[in-house]
Structures are given as structure tokens and as C-alpha cells.
Design an enzyme around this catalytic site. Sequence first.
Site, PDB file in Angstrom:
ATOM      1  N   ARG A 148       0.856  -1.181   0.000  1.00 21.12           N
ATOM      2  CA  ARG A 148       0.000   0.000   0.000  1.00 21.12           C
ATOM      3  C   ARG A 148       0.894   1.233   0.000  1.00 21.12           C
ATOM      4  O   ARG A 148       1.814   1.323   0.816  1.00 21.12           O
ATOM      5  CB  ARG A 148      -0.858  -0.040   1.275  1.00 21.12           C
ATOM      6  N   TYR A 160      -2.836  11.178   6.784  1.00 17.58           N
ATOM      7  CA  TYR A 160      -3.201   9.841   7.203  1.00 17.58           C
ATOM      8  C   TYR A 160      -2.213   8.820   6.623  1.00 17.58           C
ATOM      9  O   TYR A 160      -1.845   8.909   5.454  1.00 17.58           O
ATOM     10  CB  TYR A 160      -4.634   9.451   6.738  1.00 17.58           C
ATOM     11  N   ASP A 211      -5.207   3.867   0.322  1.00 17.57           N
ATOM     12  CA  ASP A 211      -6.308   4.113   1.261  1.00 17.57           C
ATOM     13  C   ASP A 211      -6.623   5.610   1.284  1.00 17.57           C
ATOM     14  O   ASP A 211      -5.777   6.418   1.674  1.00 17.57           O
ATOM     15  CB  ASP A 211      -5.877   3.641   2.661  1.00 17.57           C
ATOM     16  N   HIS A 213      -9.079   6.789   3.082  1.00 17.36           N
ATOM     17  CA  HIS A 213      -9.505   7.003   4.463  1.00 17.36           C
ATOM     18  C   HIS A 213     -10.694   7.958   4.560  1.00 17.36           C
ATOM     19  O   HIS A 213     -10.674   8.911   5.345  1.00 17.36           O
ATOM     20  CB  HIS A 213      -8.327   7.460   5.339  1.00 17.36           C
ATOM     21  N   GLU A 237      -9.167   2.210  -1.472  1.00 15.55           N
ATOM     22  CA  GLU A 237      -9.909   1.878  -0.241  1.00 15.55           C
ATOM     23  C   GLU A 237     -10.625   3.087   0.354  1.00 15.55           C
ATOM     24  O   GLU A 237     -10.079   4.189   0.365  1.00 15.55           O
ATOM     25  CB  GLU A 237      -8.875   1.337   0.761  1.00 15.55           C
ATOM     26  N   GLU A 263     -13.676  -1.422   6.655  1.00 15.86           N
ATOM     27  CA  GLU A 263     -12.932  -1.729   7.878  1.00 15.86           C
ATOM     28  C   GLU A 263     -13.684  -1.267   9.125  1.00 15.86           C
ATOM     29  O   GLU A 263     -13.450  -1.801  10.205  1.00 15.86           O
ATOM     30  CB  GLU A 263     -11.519  -1.136   7.840  1.00 15.86           C
ATOM     31  N   ARG A 284     -13.907  -5.199   3.456  1.00 10.71           N
ATOM     32  CA  ARG A 284     -12.822  -5.116   4.449  1.00 10.71           C
ATOM     33  C   ARG A 284     -13.264  -5.404   5.878  1.00 10.71           C
ATOM     34  O   ARG A 284     -12.504  -5.217   6.828  1.00 10.71           O
ATOM     35  CB  ARG A 284     -12.160  -3.732   4.362  1.00 10.71           C
ATOM     36  N   HIS A 313      -9.306  -5.910   7.228  1.00  9.79           N
ATOM     37  CA  HIS A 313      -8.504  -4.932   7.959  1.00  9.79           C
ATOM     38  C   HIS A 313      -7.484  -5.676   8.822  1.00  9.79           C
ATOM     39  O   HIS A 313      -7.794  -6.698   9.410  1.00  9.79           O
ATOM     40  CB  HIS A 313      -9.482  -4.140   8.842  1.00  9.79           C
ATOM     41  N   GLU A 340      -4.677  -7.474   4.954  1.00  8.42           N
ATOM     42  CA  GLU A 340      -3.754  -6.403   5.371  1.00  8.42           C
ATOM     43  C   GLU A 340      -2.856  -6.938   6.485  1.00  8.42           C
ATOM     44  O   GLU A 340      -3.308  -7.643   7.386  1.00  8.42           O
ATOM     45  CB  GLU A 340      -4.563  -5.210   5.891  1.00  8.42           C
ATOM     46  N   TRP A 403     -11.656  11.850   9.683  1.00  4.09           N
ATOM     47  CA  TRP A 403     -10.251  11.447   9.786  1.00  4.09           C
ATOM     48  C   TRP A 403     -10.050  10.144   9.021  1.00  4.09           C
ATOM     49  O   TRP A 403     -10.917   9.298   8.965  1.00  4.09           O
ATOM     50  CB  TRP A 403      -9.830  11.225  11.260  1.00  4.09           C
TER      51      TRP A 403
HETATM   52  O1  EZ4 Z   1      -7.121   3.917  10.428  1.00  3.80           O
HETATM   53  O2  EZ4 Z   1      -6.639   0.823  12.123  1.00  3.80           O
HETATM   54  O3  EZ4 Z   1      -6.392   0.455   6.411  1.00  3.80           O
HETATM   55  N1  EZ4 Z   1      -6.075   0.735   7.528  1.00  3.80           N
HETATM   56  C1  EZ4 Z   1      -6.533   1.766   8.232  1.00  3.80           C
HETATM   57  C2  EZ4 Z   1      -6.045   1.911   9.648  1.00  3.80           C
HETATM   58  C3  EZ4 Z   1      -7.110   2.527  10.554  1.00  3.80           C
HETATM   59  C4  EZ4 Z   1      -6.820   2.207  12.003  1.00  3.80           C
HETATM   60  C5  EZ4 Z   1      -7.956   2.701  12.897  1.00  3.80           C
HETATM   61  O4  EZ4 Z   1      -7.874   2.142  14.158  1.00  3.80           O
HETATM   62  O5  EZ4 Z   1      -7.293   2.549   7.714  1.00  3.80           O
HETATM   63  O6  EZ4 Z   1      -4.859   2.669   9.669  1.00  3.80           O
HETATM   64 CO    CO Z   2      -8.096   1.721   5.906  1.00  6.10          CO
END
Ligand code: EZ4
Ligand code: CO
Length: 403
Positions: A148, A160, A211, A213, A237, A263, A284, A313, A340, A403
Amino acid sequence: MPRITSVRVIVTRPGRNFVTVKIETDEGIYGIGDATLNGRELAVASYLTDHVAPVLIGRDAHRIEDIWQYLYKGAYWRRGPVTMSAIAAIDMALWDIKGKVAGLPVYQLLGGASRDGCMVYGHANGSDVSETIERAQEYLEKGYKAVRLQSGVPGLKSTYGVSGERFYYEPAKGSLPEESFWSTSKYMRLVPELFQRGRDALGWDIHLLHDVHHRLTPIEAGRLGKDLEPYRLFWLEDATPAENQEAFRLIRQHTTTPLAVGEIFNSIWDAKQLIEEQLIDYIRATVVHAGGITHLRRIAALADLYQVRTGCHGATDLSPVTMAAALHFGLSVPNFGIQEYMVHTEETDAVFPHAYRFDQGLMHPGDAPGLGVDIDETLAAKYEYSRAYLPVNRLEDGTMFNW
Ligand code: EZ4
Ligand code: CO
């Protein structure tokens, strides 16, 4: 038939917080399950100790499905991350017990191996594109087949997925949440460059993932997916928040980049429309946050009807107990996609000795009876819980964001 004699919750912090449940039986066999909900750990610990443990004493530990239904339907209040993580922990521990009684690794009880090992992906994070690519090259050298890529964004103080650590990304810290800032336009300019340079440097024999996020709107996600098409990602993702499952229709109309989501899902209902309308390619949802092995198999069975594959996840806040459970699940399930894998710290691995292993990009849960992972309670007792929060995120003008 092993009867449950005690259900104990162990909270420890070998580098980070973990909540583990231990179920003991009158036959001396015990099982363990992970109940860690990052940033909200004690809520699950209390749910287990105060509300779940009393109703389990004296029950037949072999009745995994019945206990699952009892905890799910019997609470009246269904679903939610706290409830489903607590049920998951009990479920894992019961599968662990059943495997130990049978003298078989859990994957054998789930139908046996469907493959030689589970392909995993590692995290390459850098403060800029060059550093991310250097990190990714290290994964290639270790034999990984998938990685990733996340990179710091010019003009943003923190991003992030990016930290100073080489192999661990640990966002939960501090006694109060850290504040980070976000700009979609700065981010959108960077990501295609990250993958263009990534392909140039790493070639085409490695799967590349990214990701988002939860930070884009559906139409922005459609744009990013389209921009990334030349680089053939394995998946994009969490492109947009997924409470509104219909939102993914719009993304799908605009891009053939494969999509992964889930996730933070805690039940099959979070993913039903996404799966049935084939709006995603990878689901996920994970053992610990989605009701354990029992419920995750149900999600995978639904997904299999629609050619959606699994991609659990597996960040460091999911303990080695979840990692083991995920590998038993992943090895056995027909529609496994990828898992992952972020390595835990040495302190964490010492508290949770385990049988799973990594070899040439694939992981195997090992052949120890049960889940093949234990908890060293003496060592665990040395690490005291300390409150830690995930960061919060704002737009540059101060607006509260995802976030
Ligand atoms: O933000 O596990 O794909 N992985 C993620 C992680 C999550 C954390 C949150 O607890 O997005 O980094
Ligand atoms: Co993620």
C-alpha cells in the site's frame, strides 16, 4: 462437553492498548479472543465484564452459533461497534476452544485450506513520494507481492497513513485527540504522481493499493479512480464514507479502479447493498469488529454470490489474536482476496506468542490446535492501560472533517 467456568478481560499495553478476553472451561481448556476497539477500548471491556460474562457461565462452550445468536438477539440492542467487538471476542475464544478440543487448527474446522497461504499487503509510508517508494522497495525485498502506498502531501503538516516509524503506523496517541488538517485539492494533485512514479520504480509485478480514508465525495472519488486507472491499482480503499451505501453507485459510474470498503463495518447490514449491487470489489470487514469468525463467514458467503472478495482490515490495533483468526478465515474461505498485514512491535509479539508465519508474501496461520495464539498474562500485567485517541481531522478553515 466443556462448560464455561470463567470469562475474564485482560487489558494491556505492550506498545499500544489491547483488550483480550479469556474463556476458561471445566476441562482445563481455554480460549482467547481480541476485543480491541481503537480509542474506545474500555467500553468493550466493560460490555464484556459487566454484561456478557455473567450470562456465559455454565454454558456449553461448543455451542458457538447458539451463543452468537444469544448475545446478538438476546441483547435487544443490535449491532454497533462496541457490541459487535464484544461478540467477536467471545466467538474467537470459542473457536479457539473447539479447535483445541478437536486437536485441529481452526481453519480445518472451517472446511480446510482453500489455498497454500493468504496473500498479504504491507504499508509503505513516506513523508514524500521518494521516501514512500524507498519503503515499498524494502517490502519487495522481503518478498511481499502487494504493498500500500501512502505519502505525505506537500502543504499539509500531517497526512493519514504517514508516520516517522518504518514499519508501524500508530495513529492512536496522547491523552487527548491530536488535530490534523486536510485539503482535498492538495491531496488529489499528489496521488496520481505517487502511483506514476511508483509504477516506474517498482514495475508491474507488484500489486499496489491506496487508502483514501473516507476523505472524498463520491464525484471526487470517481475522478481519483479515473486518474489512477493507468496504474492498475489492486484497490482504492474507503474512497468516501460508506454510511450511505448508494453513494458508491456514482463512483462506479466513473471508474473501473477496484474499490474496497468496510474496515469500520460491524455487520452484514452495513455491506448488504454494496455487495448485492456489486458496488465494491473487496469487503474489508474484519473478525474483531464484525462479530467474529461466525459473522464474517456469513458476510463472505453473501459476498461470494456477487464475486466480491475479502480484504480484511489488519492494522496494528488488531491484535495478534485477530491476525490469527483472520488467517484461519482467509485460508479457508473460497472468495479470499487479500489480507492487510502490519507487523506488530516486539513487545506486542512477546505478549501474544503465535504460530502464524510469513513466507514470500503469503501468510499461514500454522497448525497449532485452535487459533494458535496465546497471551502471556504475567508479561501483559507489566503494561498498564493508558488512554489513547485516534486523531481528529479538520479542513484548513477549521471545519470538522473525516479522519
Ligand atoms: O485507520 O486501524 O487500512 N487501515 C486503516 C487503519 C485505521 C486504524 C484505525 O484504528 O485505515 O490505519
Ligand atoms: Co483503511
